[in-house]
Design a protein around this motif. Sequence first.
Motif, PDB file in Angstrom:
ATOM      1  N   ARG A  79      40.010  60.186  59.292  1.00 12.32           N
ATOM      2  CA  ARG A  79      41.375  60.555  58.909  1.00 12.32           C
ATOM      3  C   ARG A  79      42.416  59.945  59.851  1.00 12.32           C
ATOM      4  O   ARG A  79      43.611  59.970  59.554  1.00 12.32           O
ATOM      5  CB  ARG A  79      41.516  62.075  58.867  1.00 12.32           C
ATOM      6  CG  ARG A  79      40.661  62.715  57.773  1.00 12.32           C
ATOM      7  CD  ARG A  79      41.088  64.129  57.492  1.00 12.32           C
ATOM      8  NE  ARG A  79      40.200  64.770  56.519  1.00 12.32           N
ATOM      9  CZ  ARG A  79      40.440  65.940  55.946  1.00 12.32           C
ATOM     10  NH1 ARG A  79      41.555  66.592  56.242  1.00 12.32           N
ATOM     11  NH2 ARG A  79      39.597  66.456  55.081  1.00 12.32           N
ATOM     12  N   GLU A  80      41.982  59.427  60.987  1.00  8.45           N
ATOM     13  CA  GLU A  80      42.882  58.732  61.908  1.00  8.45           C
ATOM     14  C   GLU A  80      42.580  57.234  61.945  1.00  8.45           C
ATOM     15  O   GLU A  80      42.895  56.548  62.915  1.00  8.45           O
ATOM     16  CB  GLU A  80      42.774  59.344  63.309  1.00  8.45           C
ATOM     17  CG  GLU A  80      43.244  60.789  63.345  1.00  8.45           C
ATOM     18  CD  GLU A  80      43.290  61.376  64.744  1.00  8.45           C
ATOM     19  OE1 GLU A  80      42.943  60.657  65.707  1.00  8.45           O
ATOM     20  OE2 GLU A  80      43.677  62.552  64.876  1.00  8.45           O
ATOM     21  N   SER A  81      41.985  56.715  60.888  1.00  5.69           N
ATOM     22  CA  SER A  81      41.669  55.292  60.838  1.00  5.69           C
ATOM     23  C   SER A  81      42.947  54.471  60.844  1.00  5.69           C
ATOM     24  O   SER A  81      44.021  54.955  60.496  1.00  5.69           O
ATOM     25  CB  SER A  81      40.834  54.971  59.594  1.00  5.69           C
ATOM     26  OG  SER A  81      41.594  55.228  58.427  1.00  5.69           O
ATOM     27  N   GLN A  82      42.794  53.209  61.226  1.00  4.45           N
ATOM     28  CA  GLN A  82      43.935  52.309  61.280  1.00  4.45           C
ATOM     29  C   GLN A  82      43.443  50.876  61.062  1.00  4.45           C
ATOM     30  O   GLN A  82      42.254  50.609  61.169  1.00  4.45           O
ATOM     31  CB  GLN A  82      44.686  52.469  62.609  1.00  4.45           C
ATOM     32  CG  GLN A  82      43.772  52.606  63.815  1.00  4.45           C
ATOM     33  CD  GLN A  82      44.009  51.527  64.845  1.00  4.45           C
ATOM     34  OE1 GLN A  82      44.086  50.356  64.495  1.00  4.45           O
ATOM     35  NE2 GLN A  82      44.107  51.923  66.083  1.00  4.45           N
ATOM     36  N   PRO A  83      44.332  49.953  60.709  1.00  2.00           N
ATOM     37  CA  PRO A  83      43.887  48.633  60.241  1.00  2.00           C
ATOM     38  C   PRO A  83      43.001  47.861  61.213  1.00  2.00           C
ATOM     39  O   PRO A  83      42.030  47.225  60.782  1.00  2.00           O
ATOM     40  CB  PRO A  83      45.214  47.896  59.990  1.00  2.00           C
ATOM     41  CG  PRO A  83      46.199  48.971  59.712  1.00  2.00           C
ATOM     42  CD  PRO A  83      45.794  50.121  60.577  1.00  2.00           C
ATOM     43  N   MET A  84      43.314  47.878  62.497  1.00  2.00           N
ATOM     44  CA  MET A  84      42.509  47.109  63.440  1.00  2.00           C
ATOM     45  C   MET A  84      41.089  47.661  63.515  1.00  2.00           C
ATOM     46  O   MET A  84      40.111  46.912  63.541  1.00  2.00           O
ATOM     47  CB  MET A  84      43.165  47.103  64.821  1.00  2.00           C
ATOM     48  CG  MET A  84      44.450  46.289  64.842  1.00  2.00           C
ATOM     49  SD  MET A  84      45.212  46.186  66.475  1.00  2.00           S
ATOM     50  CE  MET A  84      44.007  45.189  67.350  1.00  2.00           C
ATOM     51  N   CYS A  85      40.976  48.977  63.513  1.00  3.77           N
ATOM     52  CA  CYS A  85      39.653  49.596  63.546  1.00  3.77           C
ATOM     53  C   CYS A  85      38.889  49.323  62.256  1.00  3.77           C
ATOM     54  O   CYS A  85      37.672  49.119  62.286  1.00  3.77           O
ATOM     55  CB  CYS A  85      39.778  51.100  63.770  1.00  3.77           C
ATOM     56  SG  CYS A  85      40.458  51.517  65.376  1.00  3.77           S
ATOM     57  N   ASP A  86      39.594  49.332  61.135  1.00  2.00           N
ATOM     58  CA  ASP A  86      38.933  49.066  59.856  1.00  2.00           C
ATOM     59  C   ASP A  86      38.241  47.702  59.873  1.00  2.00           C
ATOM     60  O   ASP A  86      37.086  47.571  59.444  1.00  2.00           O
ATOM     61  CB  ASP A  86      39.947  49.102  58.713  1.00  2.00           C
ATOM     62  CG  ASP A  86      40.432  50.504  58.399  1.00  2.00           C
ATOM     63  OD1 ASP A  86      39.854  51.469  58.925  1.00  2.00           O
ATOM     64  OD2 ASP A  86      41.396  50.628  57.614  1.00  2.00           O
TER      65      ASP A  86
END
Length: 373
Positions: free
Chosen positions: A204-211
């Motif tokens: 729920r705290e994902s973000q583009p760089m981590c994706d």
Amino acid sequence: MDTVFQFTMPTKIIFEDGAAFHAGDQVKGESVLVISDPFLYQSGVARKIGEGLGGRQVAYFSEIEPNPSCESVDAAAQAARGTGALCVIGLGGGSSLDVAKVVACLVSNPGSIYDYYGGGTKQLEHRKAQLICIPTTAGTGSEVTNVGVFTNRKTGKKVPMLSPLFWPDIALVDSTLTHTLPAAVTASTGMDAFCHAIEAYWNRESQPMCDMLAMRAMKLILDNIKTAYDHPQDAQARRNMSLASTLAGVAFSQTRTTGIHAVSFPLTVEFGLSHGEACSITLPAFIRVSEEKKQKKMRELCGWLGFADVPALAQAVEDLMRSMSMRTRLHEVGVREEDIEQIARVGLEAAIIRLTPAEMNERTVTALLRSIL
């Protein structure tokens, strides 16, 4: 603005075969404590690392057990203080690396880990010792996170501890150290890395760089883990697994993990599973419920990985685990029907379970566990 996020990675990553044996090029200070498990010391690996430290004063602490206890941390901290360690090197799997993180802090912070963790009232204020982490498995990602997980014998619970001081100064990722891993460890730690990646992705705290990091890590694992398992000396497969583990570690260092890891805590403490197996045994079940709140994103992931839909991905992961002789049902590790509610209750106490892309409560978690009993 549609996308707002922060990304912090203060650790210098050196990814190179053979780099571990030239760690002296990175060490600051003349007094070094190398922390490892008994096997890495007795087999000579830890000493070989020490011999590459350029004639510095090197001491060894090798009594790290799986799922390390606070007592192990305090014993290692006593050794570090006794030698006046200016550099602490963690060598091994997640247990050794996690202990090294807090020990590097305890060199210059007084008292026991219990003073800072598990109900303790003090805060770690500074870290004067350099911290270098050298993983010998392709799985935990601990070398690139600011988290340590320790077993509190006073409460009988395994709980994570976070600190900005836990970021290693340097992560030396040398895939040659993984060539001699037993097949079962290759499987369990590799699937642990897959858990890190997918939990960062659906978080729920994902973000583009981590994706992007997580997607690449999952693809590398699916393409290489069976080769590393069947052919342990395959250098490219080992290198790809080490890369996947590091990418997944960076990804979840920003997001934390989710329900898979929350439920793993009671499975390790109460049923004696290794961390990797405790996580991966529930992985297919969590994949199956992930569409509840992340349907579009999970379907995009399936397309990237080459699967028709989420059920197909879950089944493929389960089949992959079985092909490596991993257990996929809770009864296989000693869990009984009467244990399910307790496992669910303990898992629900972990704050990270709220980051799962599905409703997590006693009803839903017990149903998920019963589905794989």
